[in-house]
Scaffold this motif. Structure first.
Motif, PDB file in Angstrom:
ATOM      1  N   SER A 192       0.834  -1.197   0.000  1.00  0.00           N
ATOM      2  CA  SER A 192       0.000   0.000   0.000  1.00  0.00           C
ATOM      3  C   SER A 192       0.878   1.261   0.000  1.00  0.00           C
ATOM      4  O   SER A 192       0.412   2.350  -0.286  1.00  0.00           O
ATOM      5  N   HIS A 193       2.168   1.076   0.325  1.00  0.00           N
ATOM      6  CA  HIS A 193       3.084   2.231   0.267  1.00  0.00           C
ATOM      7  C   HIS A 193       3.775   2.366  -1.075  1.00  0.00           C
ATOM      8  O   HIS A 193       4.719   3.122  -1.227  1.00  0.00           O
ATOM      9  N   ILE A 194       3.337   1.565  -2.038  1.00  0.00           N
ATOM     10  CA  ILE A 194       3.893   1.654  -3.393  1.00  0.00           C
ATOM     11  C   ILE A 194       2.739   1.934  -4.357  1.00  0.00           C
ATOM     12  O   ILE A 194       1.858   1.099  -4.528  1.00  0.00           O
ATOM     13  N   GLY A 195       2.717   3.125  -4.936  1.00  0.00           N
ATOM     14  CA  GLY A 195       1.655   3.471  -5.885  1.00  0.00           C
ATOM     15  C   GLY A 195       2.070   3.102  -7.293  1.00  0.00           C
ATOM     16  O   GLY A 195       3.261   3.029  -7.597  1.00  0.00           O
ATOM     17  N   MET A 196       1.077   2.852  -8.148  1.00  0.00           N
ATOM     18  CA  MET A 196       1.418   2.517  -9.531  1.00  0.00           C
ATOM     19  C   MET A 196       0.529   3.274 -10.511  1.00  0.00           C
ATOM     20  O   MET A 196      -0.684   3.372 -10.317  1.00  0.00           O
ATOM     21  N   VAL A 197       1.161   3.781 -11.561  1.00  0.00           N
ATOM     22  CA  VAL A 197       0.450   4.518 -12.610  1.00  0.00           C
ATOM     23  C   VAL A 197       0.621   3.753 -13.912  1.00  0.00           C
ATOM     24  O   VAL A 197       1.714   3.283 -14.211  1.00  0.00           O
ATOM     25  N   PHE A 198      -0.480   3.634 -14.682  1.00  0.00           N
ATOM     26  CA  PHE A 198      -0.459   2.788 -15.876  1.00  0.00           C
ATOM     27  C   PHE A 198      -0.574   3.608 -17.151  1.00  0.00           C
ATOM     28  O   PHE A 198      -1.143   4.695 -17.163  1.00  0.00           O
ATOM     29  N   GLN A 199      -0.094   3.008 -18.233  1.00  0.00           N
ATOM     30  CA  GLN A 199      -0.127   3.668 -19.540  1.00  0.00           C
ATOM     31  C   GLN A 199      -1.566   4.007 -19.960  1.00  0.00           C
ATOM     32  O   GLN A 199      -1.838   5.087 -20.450  1.00  0.00           O
ATOM     33  N   HIS A 200      -2.480   3.034 -19.764  1.00  0.00           N
ATOM     34  CA  HIS A 200      -3.862   3.249 -20.207  1.00  0.00           C
ATOM     35  C   HIS A 200      -4.802   3.585 -19.047  1.00  0.00           C
ATOM     36  O   HIS A 200      -5.986   3.286 -19.080  1.00  0.00           O
ATOM     37  N   PHE A 201      -4.236   4.177 -18.027  1.00  0.00           N
ATOM     38  CA  PHE A 201      -4.949   4.779 -16.897  1.00  0.00           C
ATOM     39  C   PHE A 201      -5.667   3.763 -16.000  1.00  0.00           C
ATOM     40  O   PHE A 201      -5.701   3.904 -14.790  1.00  0.00           O
ATOM     41  N   ASN A 202      -6.311   2.728 -16.621  1.00  0.00           N
ATOM     42  CA  ASN A 202      -7.020   1.693 -15.851  1.00  0.00           C
ATOM     43  C   ASN A 202      -8.037   2.262 -14.857  1.00  0.00           C
ATOM     44  O   ASN A 202      -8.071   1.856 -13.699  1.00  0.00           O
ATOM     45  N   ALA A 222      -3.105   6.588  -7.341  1.00  0.00           N
ATOM     46  CA  ALA A 222      -1.860   5.946  -6.922  1.00  0.00           C
ATOM     47  C   ALA A 222      -1.330   6.544  -5.616  1.00  0.00           C
ATOM     48  O   ALA A 222      -0.572   5.900  -4.889  1.00  0.00           O
ATOM     49  N   LEU A 223      -1.739   7.802  -5.334  1.00  0.00           N
ATOM     50  CA  LEU A 223      -1.228   8.473  -4.133  1.00  0.00           C
ATOM     51  C   LEU A 223      -2.116   8.234  -2.908  1.00  0.00           C
ATOM     52  O   LEU A 223      -1.781   8.649  -1.801  1.00  0.00           O
ATOM     53  N   ALA A 224      -3.252   7.552  -3.113  1.00  0.00           N
ATOM     54  CA  ALA A 224      -4.243   7.428  -2.032  1.00  0.00           C
ATOM     55  C   ALA A 224      -3.680   6.739  -0.792  1.00  0.00           C
ATOM     56  O   ALA A 224      -4.035   7.084   0.333  1.00  0.00           O
ATOM     57  N   GLY A 225      -2.817   5.771  -0.973  1.00  0.00           N
ATOM     58  CA  GLY A 225      -2.266   5.046   0.183  1.00  0.00           C
ATOM     59  C   GLY A 225      -1.049   5.718   0.796  1.00  0.00           C
ATOM     60  O   GLY A 225      -0.291   5.070   1.517  1.00  0.00           O
ATOM     61  N   ASP A 226      -0.845   7.013   0.520  1.00  0.00           N
ATOM     62  CA  ASP A 226       0.347   7.745   0.976  1.00  0.00           C
ATOM     63  C   ASP A 226       1.635   6.987   0.664  1.00  0.00           C
ATOM     64  O   ASP A 226       2.428   6.682   1.565  1.00  0.00           O
ATOM     65  N   PRO A 227       1.852   6.676  -0.608  1.00  0.00           N
ATOM     66  CA  PRO A 227       3.025   5.877  -0.940  1.00  0.00           C
ATOM     67  C   PRO A 227       4.337   6.644  -0.749  1.00  0.00           C
ATOM     68  O   PRO A 227       4.351   7.868  -0.806  1.00  0.00           O
ATOM     69  N   LYS A 228       5.382   5.875  -0.513  1.00  0.00           N
ATOM     70  CA  LYS A 228       6.722   6.464  -0.488  1.00  0.00           C
ATOM     71  C   LYS A 228       7.337   6.352  -1.876  1.00  0.00           C
ATOM     72  O   LYS A 228       8.265   7.061  -2.223  1.00  0.00           O
ATOM     73  N   VAL A 229       6.767   5.388  -2.638  1.00  0.00           N
ATOM     74  CA  VAL A 229       7.315   5.093  -3.961  1.00  0.00           C
ATOM     75  C   VAL A 229       6.184   5.091  -4.984  1.00  0.00           C
ATOM     76  O   VAL A 229       5.103   4.566  -4.723  1.00  0.00           O
ATOM     77  N   LEU A 230       6.447   5.707  -6.133  1.00  0.00           N
ATOM     78  CA  LEU A 230       5.479   5.676  -7.225  1.00  0.00           C
ATOM     79  C   LEU A 230       6.138   4.987  -8.422  1.00  0.00           C
ATOM     80  O   LEU A 230       7.241   5.360  -8.832  1.00  0.00           O
ATOM     81  N   LEU A 231       5.448   3.978  -8.960  1.00  0.00           N
ATOM     82  CA  LEU A 231       5.960   3.275 -10.128  1.00  0.00           C
ATOM     83  C   LEU A 231       5.110   3.682 -11.324  1.00  0.00           C
ATOM     84  O   LEU A 231       3.882   3.736 -11.223  1.00  0.00           O
ATOM     85  N   SER A 232       5.742   3.941 -12.439  1.00  0.00           N
ATOM     86  CA  SER A 232       4.988   4.407 -13.600  1.00  0.00           C
ATOM     87  C   SER A 232       5.476   3.692 -14.857  1.00  0.00           C
ATOM     88  O   SER A 232       6.638   3.797 -15.236  1.00  0.00           O
ATOM     89  N   ASP A 233       4.560   2.936 -15.475  1.00  0.00           N
ATOM     90  CA  ASP A 233       4.922   2.209 -16.699  1.00  0.00           C
ATOM     91  C   ASP A 233       4.393   2.976 -17.904  1.00  0.00           C
ATOM     92  O   ASP A 233       3.232   2.852 -18.269  1.00  0.00           O
ATOM     93  N   GLU A 234       5.245   3.791 -18.500  1.00  0.00           N
ATOM     94  CA  GLU A 234       4.896   4.582 -19.682  1.00  0.00           C
ATOM     95  C   GLU A 234       3.622   5.398 -19.485  1.00  0.00           C
ATOM     96  O   GLU A 234       2.719   5.381 -20.330  1.00  0.00           O
ATOM     97  N   ALA A 235       3.581   6.130 -18.393  1.00  0.00           N
ATOM     98  CA  ALA A 235       2.382   6.900 -18.047  1.00  0.00           C
ATOM     99  C   ALA A 235       2.033   7.950 -19.081  1.00  0.00           C
ATOM    100  O   ALA A 235       0.890   8.391 -19.159  1.00  0.00           O
TER     101      ALA A 235
END
Ligand SMILES: Nc1ncnc2c1ncn2[C@@H]1O[C@H](COP(=O)(O)OP(=O)(O)OP(=O)(O)O)[C@@H](O)[C@H]1O
Ligand SMILES: [Mg+2]
Length: 357
Positions: free
Chosen positions: A88-98, A160-173
């Protein structure tokens, strides 16, 4: 902040095996924006999906913010809960938004909080705060279909920021967005990195993205990391492929038996008349084949491709002079510049890493 050791992922389908990751050791420092580059199939998405264990590595370890995620995976109910908490401390952003099309923007952002069983009022407060942060305060009640691509990605980032992440991962956002929208999303990511101290790992195909917002970068090939480091450090590394791609200076040699050299200028050297000094001191005619200036990580860097008369052996002294001035000098391989058949466009010279160090 993120460390992987010997990270390996082998996909098996029937009797076929694909080694998507082949012993990746990655180190991402806290608070940096880290770019992952490489051609299609290099293993970038697999790597980023292994960082939050969306994909289970075949072997190796992933440690995020001091927690070894791989040790938590698949070890009973309590470890499972610990893994969910760590994730929950790792947010993820996707290419096609999902995004979920049947939910409003606000409800999309609230989704991870529902899963974390946060109560309704707190969810609502948090979602509105995040929408404000990404510049979409007025779109809370809209549906995804009513938004532009850039706005959808802002919702994806807020979620992706909702869980107060320390890390954000982004795959071709940004790869589904036009150039201007891409710039605004990149600026948002950079702002979040600076305002929230968020560590960001992003995959991109675009060198411009790396130049604009990355502190560090890694180049992947065939499931391995073949180059990595700070962007400024890579630019100062002789023969670095990433540096050459970040900073293409182009320029074809004018003929046989000449020496083509790429010179990189850092800091104050960028403003000194070194080339004319070289020309005067050694009485050599220098042709400038290409040049580029840019700001990387807030520092000015210049690159120039020059041509010296005569083969490499005759240019050891001028090249030594340039190095004494504190410049980085990469010698292009003469063989690569002269083998092209008559009439063909000469290929860009490849750099000889071991030449005249
Ligand atoms: N679920 C899967 N099953 C089997 N093979 C897979 C799977 N996912 C990826 N691969 C293979 O693993 C390798 C790496 O794939 P990956 O998606 O990580 O590459 P990538 O660098 O993200 O490429 P792209 O730039 O095209 O997104 C490829 O050979 C791919 O075909
Ligand atoms: Mg991919």
């Amino acid at each position: 902040m993120i460390t992987t050791t010997g990270l390996t992922k082998v996909y098996r389908s029937g009797d076929r095996e694909v080694t998507a990751l082949d012993g990746v050791d990655l180190h991402v420092r806290e608070g940096e924006v880290y770019g992952v580059l490489g051609q299609s199939g290099a293993g970038k998405s697999t790597l980023i999906r292994c960082l939050n264990l969306l994909e289970r590595p075949t072997s190796g370890t992933v440690t995020v913010a001091g927690t070894d995620l791989t040790a938590l995976a698949g070890r009973g109910e309590r470890a499972g809960a610990a893994l969910r908490a760590a994730r929950s401390h790792i947010g993820m952003v996707f290419q096609h938004f999902n995004l979920l099309s049947s939910r409003t923007v606000q409800d999309n952002v609230e989704l991870p909080l529902e899963i974390l069983k946060v109560d309704r009022r707190e969810r609502s407060r948090k979602a509105l705060e995040l929408l404000d942060l990404v510049g979409l305060a007025d779109k809370a009640k809209a549906y995804p279909a009513q938004l532009s691509g850039g706005q959808k990605q802002r919702v994806g980032i807020a979620r992706a920021l909702a869980g107060d992440p320390k890390v954000l991962l982004s795959d071709e956002a940004t790869s589904a967005l036009d150039p201007e929208t891409t710039r605004s999303i990149l600026q948002l990511l950079r702002d979040l990195n600076q305002q929230l101290g968020l560590t960001i790992v992003l995959i991109t195909h675009e060198m411009d993205v790396v130049k604009t917002i990355c502190d560090s970068a890694a180049l992947m090939k065939g499931g391995r990391v073949v180059e990595s480091g700070t962007v400024a450090g890579l630019l100062a590394t002789p023969g670095s492929e990433l540096a050459r791609e970040l900073f293409p200076v182009g320029g074809e040699p004018s003929g046989d038996g000449r020496t083509v050299v790429d010179v990189t200028f850092h800091g104050s050297a960028a403003t000194r008349p070194v080339i004319s000094e070289l020309s005067r001191t050694y009485n050599v005619d220098i042709s400038i084949l290409g040049a580029a200036m840019d700001t990387v990580g807030g520092k000015q860097i210049g690159r120039m491709r020059i041509e010296l008369p005569g083969p490499f052996e005759e240019n050891v002294v001028p090249i030594g002079f340039l190095r004494e001035q504190g410049l980085q000098v990469d010698v292009a391989d003469a063989a690569d510049t002269t083998d092209a058949p008559a009439g063909a466009t000469a290929p860009a010279p490849t750099l000889r890493k071991d030449a005249a160090k």
